[in-house]
Structure formats: structure tokens, C-alpha cells
Design a protein around this motif. Sequence first.
Motif, mmCIF file in Angstrom:
data_model
loop_
_atom_site.group_PDB
_atom_site.id
_atom_site.type_symbol
_atom_site.label_atom_id
_atom_site.label_comp_id
_atom_site.label_asym_id
_atom_site.label_seq_id
_atom_site.Cartn_x
_atom_site.Cartn_y
_atom_site.Cartn_z
ATOM 1 N N TYR A 38 0.832 -1.197 0.000
ATOM 2 C CA TYR A 38 0.000 0.000 0.000
ATOM 3 C C TYR A 38 0.870 1.250 0.000
ATOM 4 C CZ TYR A 38 1.009 -0.482 4.993
ATOM 5 O OH TYR A 38 1.641 -0.621 6.200
ATOM 6 N N ASN A 39 0.201 2.402 -0.032
ATOM 7 C CA ASN A 39 0.886 3.695 0.007
ATOM 8 C C ASN A 39 1.873 3.836 -1.152
ATOM 9 O OD1 ASN A 39 1.220 6.231 1.128
ATOM 10 N ND2 ASN A 39 2.883 5.584 2.460
ATOM 11 N N TRP A 42 0.073 9.410 -6.928
ATOM 12 C CA TRP A 42 -0.185 8.679 -5.693
ATOM 13 C C TRP A 42 -1.350 7.747 -5.984
ATOM 14 C CZ3 TRP A 42 1.587 11.013 -0.702
ATOM 15 C CH2 TRP A 42 1.420 10.127 0.361
ATOM 16 N N TYR A 51 6.871 2.956 -1.562
ATOM 17 C CA TYR A 51 5.790 2.039 -1.207
ATOM 18 C C TYR A 51 6.020 1.471 0.191
ATOM 19 C CZ TYR A 51 9.090 -1.685 -2.434
ATOM 20 O OH TYR A 51 10.188 -2.511 -2.493
ATOM 21 N N THR A 52 4.953 0.901 0.739
ATOM 22 C CA THR A 52 5.000 0.264 2.046
ATOM 23 C C THR A 52 4.434 -1.146 1.900
ATOM 24 O OG1 THR A 52 4.613 2.407 3.108
ATOM 25 C CG2 THR A 52 4.238 0.452 4.460
ATOM 26 N N GLN A 68 8.911 0.496 4.775
ATOM 27 C CA GLN A 68 8.747 1.514 3.729
ATOM 28 C C GLN A 68 10.013 1.496 2.887
ATOM 29 O OE1 GLN A 68 8.101 5.250 5.695
ATOM 30 N NE2 GLN A 68 5.984 4.777 6.196
ATOM 31 N N ARG A 119 3.395 5.530 -4.299
ATOM 32 C CA ARG A 119 3.478 6.844 -4.924
ATOM 33 C C ARG A 119 4.810 6.952 -5.630
ATOM 34 N NH1 ARG A 119 6.334 10.681 -1.871
ATOM 35 N NH2 ARG A 119 7.085 9.814 0.093
ATOM 36 N N GLU A 143 -4.193 4.992 -4.640
ATOM 37 C CA GLU A 143 -4.941 4.649 -3.431
ATOM 38 C C GLU A 143 -5.142 3.150 -3.261
ATOM 39 O OE1 GLU A 143 -8.570 6.860 -3.612
ATOM 40 O OE2 GLU A 143 -7.511 8.762 -3.882
ATOM 41 N N GLN A 173 -4.751 -0.818 -2.633
ATOM 42 C CA GLN A 173 -3.985 -1.697 -1.755
ATOM 43 C C GLN A 173 -4.043 -3.089 -2.359
ATOM 44 O OE1 GLN A 173 -5.193 -1.614 2.337
ATOM 45 N NE2 GLN A 173 -5.155 0.613 2.445
#
Length: 129
Positions: free
Chosen positions: A26-27, A67, A124-125, A111, A29, A69, A71
Motif C-alpha cells: 500500500y501507500n 499517488w 511504497y509500504t 517503507q 506513490r 490509493e 492496496q
Amino acid sequence: MDSSVPLVLLLLMCSSIMVEAQLKVYNLRATGLPTVVVLTTDAFVKLSCGFTSLGKTSVRYNDANPWWEEQFSHFKAKENDTLTLKVYDYDLIFNDLLGVCKRQLKVGTYQHDCFLTKGGTLHYTYTLG
């Protein structure tokens, strides 16, 4: 016979079992994606874990710093599996590969920043647990 031998054998058998865990990515960008002449990148990311496709993000049009959104999850991921993220510039005829990020998974939350070969950075995470 020594009573510790069966215990040692049990420990050896248990340590060789690969535990499946849920992977969550997730996250996502990117920053500083390349611009060609006056056209800004229309970026998207394809994700996989080992030989399993996790899917792809939506396309972010005309955005050098997109970015996403979305997941992504994989319920049969294992520690030491390889997470692969491929960043593309969307085109009608041929999508240009901007770079590939590969990471060997570890249990926990991490991360990462990955520098793309054509310019820019993917952030990314992921969580494996």
C-alpha cells in the motif's frame, strides 16, 4: 535412548516448514517521473509476489508525482518471497517500462524507495505478517 532426540527432531521439522502469511502492499506513490518533450508520464504499477500477479494500479494521467490509493493483498506470501513492482508509462500502442523494483520479503512493516532506471523514484509500504 536419550529423551532429547525426539525433541530435536521435532524442532528441526518445525523450523523447515514455510509459514504462509498475508502480504499487504500500500501507500504507492512516485516522485520525479520523466517528462518526454511536453508530455508528462501516464503512470501505473504492476505488482507480483513470486509467480503470482497481485494486479495493477489505475493509470494516473499527466502526473509526474502520482499517488495510488489501491492496496494489494496476497494471502499465501512467505518470508523471502520476492515482491516485484514494475512502473510503466501508459500508451495506446506500447507501455514504456520506467523501472523495476524487487525486494525480498521479511516479516513486519517496511517503507521503501526504489530508484527507477528511466528517472524518478517509487515509494511504497508493505506488511508481511
